[in-house]
Every structure is written in structure tokens, then in C-alpha cells.
Design a protein around this motif. Structure first.
Motif, PDB file in Angstrom:
ATOM      1  N   VAL A   1      14.966   4.965   6.033  1.00 18.57           N
ATOM      2  CA  VAL A   1      14.844   4.179   6.911  1.00 18.57           C
ATOM      3  C   VAL A   1      14.270   2.624   6.339  1.00 18.57           C
ATOM      4  CG1 VAL A   1      14.178   3.337   9.277  1.00 18.57           C
ATOM      5  CG2 VAL A   1      14.851   5.526   8.869  1.00 18.57           C
ATOM      6  N   GLY A   2      13.325   2.876   5.926  1.00 20.21           N
ATOM      7  CA  GLY A   2      12.396   1.732   5.228  1.00 20.21           C
ATOM      8  C   GLY A   2      11.226   1.560   5.802  1.00 20.21           C
ATOM      9  N   TYR A   3      10.444   0.455   5.613  1.00 20.20           N
ATOM     10  CA  TYR A   3       9.172   0.260   6.247  1.00 20.20           C
ATOM     11  C   TYR A   3       9.040  -1.094   6.812  1.00 20.20           C
ATOM     12  CZ  TYR A   3       8.308   4.492   4.083  1.00 20.20           C
ATOM     13  OH  TYR A   3       8.244   6.015   3.638  1.00 20.20           O
ATOM     14  N   PHE A   4       8.196  -1.913   6.648  1.00 19.44           N
ATOM     15  CA  PHE A   4       8.013  -3.077   7.574  1.00 19.44           C
ATOM     16  C   PHE A   4       8.961  -4.139   7.050  1.00 19.44           C
ATOM     17  CE2 PHE A   4       3.978  -0.706   7.851  1.00 19.44           C
ATOM     18  CZ  PHE A   4       3.849  -0.783   9.439  1.00 19.44           C
TER      19      PHE A   4
ATOM     20  N   GLY B   1       0.817  -1.234  -0.160  1.00 18.37           N
ATOM     21  CA  GLY B   1      -0.068   0.104   0.126  1.00 18.37           C
ATOM     22  C   GLY B   1       0.888   1.324   0.080  1.00 18.37           C
ATOM     23  N   ILE B   2       1.764   1.095   0.627  1.00 16.33           N
ATOM     24  CA  ILE B   2       2.787   2.620   0.993  1.00 16.33           C
ATOM     25  C   ILE B   2       3.392   2.566  -0.484  1.00 16.33           C
ATOM     26  CG2 ILE B   2       4.780   3.190   2.046  1.00 16.33           C
ATOM     27  CD1 ILE B   2       4.160   1.583   4.608  1.00 16.33           C
ATOM     28  N   GLN B   3       3.971   1.428  -1.345  1.00 18.17           N
ATOM     29  CA  GLN B   3       4.538   1.600  -2.541  1.00 18.17           C
ATOM     30  C   GLN B   3       3.313   2.026  -3.572  1.00 18.17           C
ATOM     31  OE1 GLN B   3       5.958  -2.263  -3.051  1.00 18.17           O
ATOM     32  NE2 GLN B   3       7.707  -2.119  -1.427  1.00 18.17           N
ATOM     33  N   ALA B   4       2.360   1.746  -3.278  1.00 19.06           N
ATOM     34  CA  ALA B   4       1.319   2.459  -4.483  1.00 19.06           C
ATOM     35  C   ALA B   4       0.653   3.862  -4.153  1.00 19.06           C
ATOM     36  CB  ALA B   4      -0.154   1.457  -4.268  1.00 19.06           C
ATOM     37  N   SER B   5       1.118   4.167  -2.990  1.00 12.84           N
ATOM     38  CA  SER B   5       0.749   5.541  -2.789  1.00 12.84           C
ATOM     39  C   SER B   5       1.790   6.549  -3.568  1.00 12.84           C
ATOM     40  CB  SER B   5       0.713   5.874  -0.976  1.00 12.84           C
ATOM     41  OG  SER B   5       2.109   6.102  -0.596  1.00 12.84           O
TER      42      SER B   5
END
Length: 262
Positions: free
Chosen positions: A150-153, A79-83
Motif C-alpha cells: 500500500v505504501g506509507y505516508f 524511520g520506517i525505511q531505516a527499520s
């Protein structure tokens, strides 16, 4: 809400969440005074009516469907990548949204130059905003400009500990993680997926597995892991002698999760 349209994306993660998703969507739709921000439902290959619910609300939400259940953190990453906005809020589908709460949480994040912000998941008398070691993943608001380096999950965590891990990584990088107790976004808890015996076993397996993965990643030491194993072995034994079938299965599943790693 209109001012948020160009800077905020909502990302709701679903897995067989048809029981709670309609109320989740309606909570914001009914409280909004203007057009909603972009809203993505990332679905982990649900087999219930989730697809139909999203289709019925296609005027305000869109579906990003995974071909398999990739886990909570991985779905958040999709979802974050698609935003395409600076600010992204990831959500459980059993949360109750409002225009004012989203606006207030975003305002706190921006004013305090924080990388991650989380609200109170039930109304609190304490209205403070404090720095936090970690936040519950039911509602997390990210400033992607700060978080991208930092990156995400961490996708090794299929379920559980991923929220704790991402907050620790942000804190370790010198970024601010804030708990906004003055903002309430209620969370039902445990309502995202129907809790069958199989689902409960799956959940507790990943609690055990993720505990070990987190402990090893952040150097907590093997003593912590062995203590966790002993605690659940004791719980299993007590449950066996007190005919606590449900407690026995929970402890057994956690032990199996630990052993799947070690």
C-alpha cells in the motif's frame, strides 16, 4: 519486552522537542523489564537541545537527523525505511510509553491480522477494540508486511491529515485499521514543539493546506473546500470585531494555506 526485540522498531519524530523528549524516553526506560527494542529518533533539523538529549541516551536510542524539516509524514517514512523489523511503531515525542502498553498493542495487531493499530491516547472506560476509519498519528503501529504494498505516508502532506490519509488508503485496500481502546498510551497533545506565534501560524497554515490536499485526493469536491474557506472567513471577521487577535491569526493562516493550493 524481550520477545519484541526481533520484531519491533520504535520511531519517534522530533522537531525542537527538547522539553518533552527526556520524559518520553524515560517513560519506557523506567518501565522496561528487559532490553529495549531498536529505537530511532528521526529529527527534523531541530535547533534546540534535542541532539544532546539523544546523545545522553545513546544506550537506548539512535538519531537519524534530517538536514531540513521535511514534515511529519516524510520523517515517519525515513524511520520506517531505516527499520528492519516487520512491526514499526511511529510516535510523537510527547507520548508516555510503557512496556505493557506496547506489548498489548502489538498483541492486538497480530491477533486481529491488522495492518495499523492505534491505542487510546488517554484512559477510557470503553475497553473495546474496533475497526476505525482513521487513527490519530501520535501513536501508530504498522505491520509492514501488510502495508508495504500500500505504501506509507503521502509526502505532499507536510503536517496534518497524513494520519487520516494513510488509514483511508489501508482501509480502501481492504486492510484492517483498529482502534484499541483497551490500550492506553497517554498523549500530552501540542507538546511536541514550543508554541510561539510563528509556530502557531505555521501549524494553522498547514491545517488549511492539508485540508485541501486531502479533499482533492479523495474526491470530496470543491464544495467542501469552498465551505471550509467560508467558515474560516466568517471566523476571521468575527475575531476582527471582537478583538480576538489569536483567533483572527488562526483563521487567516488557514485561509492562506488553502489559497497556497488553489
Amino acid at each position: 519486552m524481550q520477545d519484541l526485540l526481533n520484531e519491533l522498531t520504535l520511531v519517534t519524530i522530533t522537531y525542537n522537542s527538547a522539553e518533552v523528549l527526556p520524559a518520553h524516553i524515560a517513560s519506557l526506560r523506567n518501565s522496561a523489564s528487559a532490553a529495549l527494542p531498536r529505537w530511532i529518533v528521526v529529527d527534523n533539523a531541530s535547533t534546540d537541545a534535542t541532539d544532546a538529549i539523544v546523545e545522553a541516551n545513546s544506550d537506548c536510542v539512535e538519531m537519524l537527523k534530517s538536514s531540513k524539516n521535511v514534515g511529519f509524514g516524510s520523517a515517519c517514512n525515513l524511520g520506517i525505511q531505516a527499520s528492519n523489523t516487520r512491526y514499526v511503531m511511529v510516535l510523537n515525542p510527547d507520548t508516555e510509553l510503557s512496556e505493557s502498553a506496547i506489548d498489548q498493542l502489538l498483541t492486538e495487531l497480530k491477533n486481529r491480522c491488522a495492518a495499523i493499530a492505534g491505542p487510546a491516547l488517554e484512559p477510557e472506560k470503553d475497553q473495546s477494540v474496533i475497526s476505525a476509519p482513521w487513527l490519530v498519528g501520535a501513536v501508530l503501529l504498522f505491520d509492514t508486511q501488510l502495508m508495504n504494498p500500500v505504501g506509507y505516508f503521502d509526502e505532499q502532506f507536510f503536517l496534518y491529515e497524513e494520519d487520516k490519509d494513510i488509514c483511508k488508503c489501508a482501509n480502501d485496500a481492504g486492510l484492517k485499521v483498529i482502534h484499541c481502546r483497551n490500550v492506553s498510551i497517554p498523549h500530552v497533545g501540542g507538546g511536541s514543539t514550543l508554541r510561539t506565534k510563528t509556530v502557531n501560524q505555521f501549524i494553522h497554515f498547514h491545517k488549511g493546506r492539508s485540508y485541501v490536499l486531502y479533499a482533492r485526493k479523495h474526491g470530496l469536491g470543491e464544495k467542501h473546500i469552498q465551505a471550509y474557506l467560508k467558515k474560516n472567513a466568517k471566523r476571521r471577521l468575527i475575531a476582527l470585531f471582537t478583538f480576538g487577535g489569536r483567533r483572527y491569526r488562526r483563521a487567516q493562516a488557514k485561509i492562506a494555506g488553502v489559497k497556497s493550493v488553489i
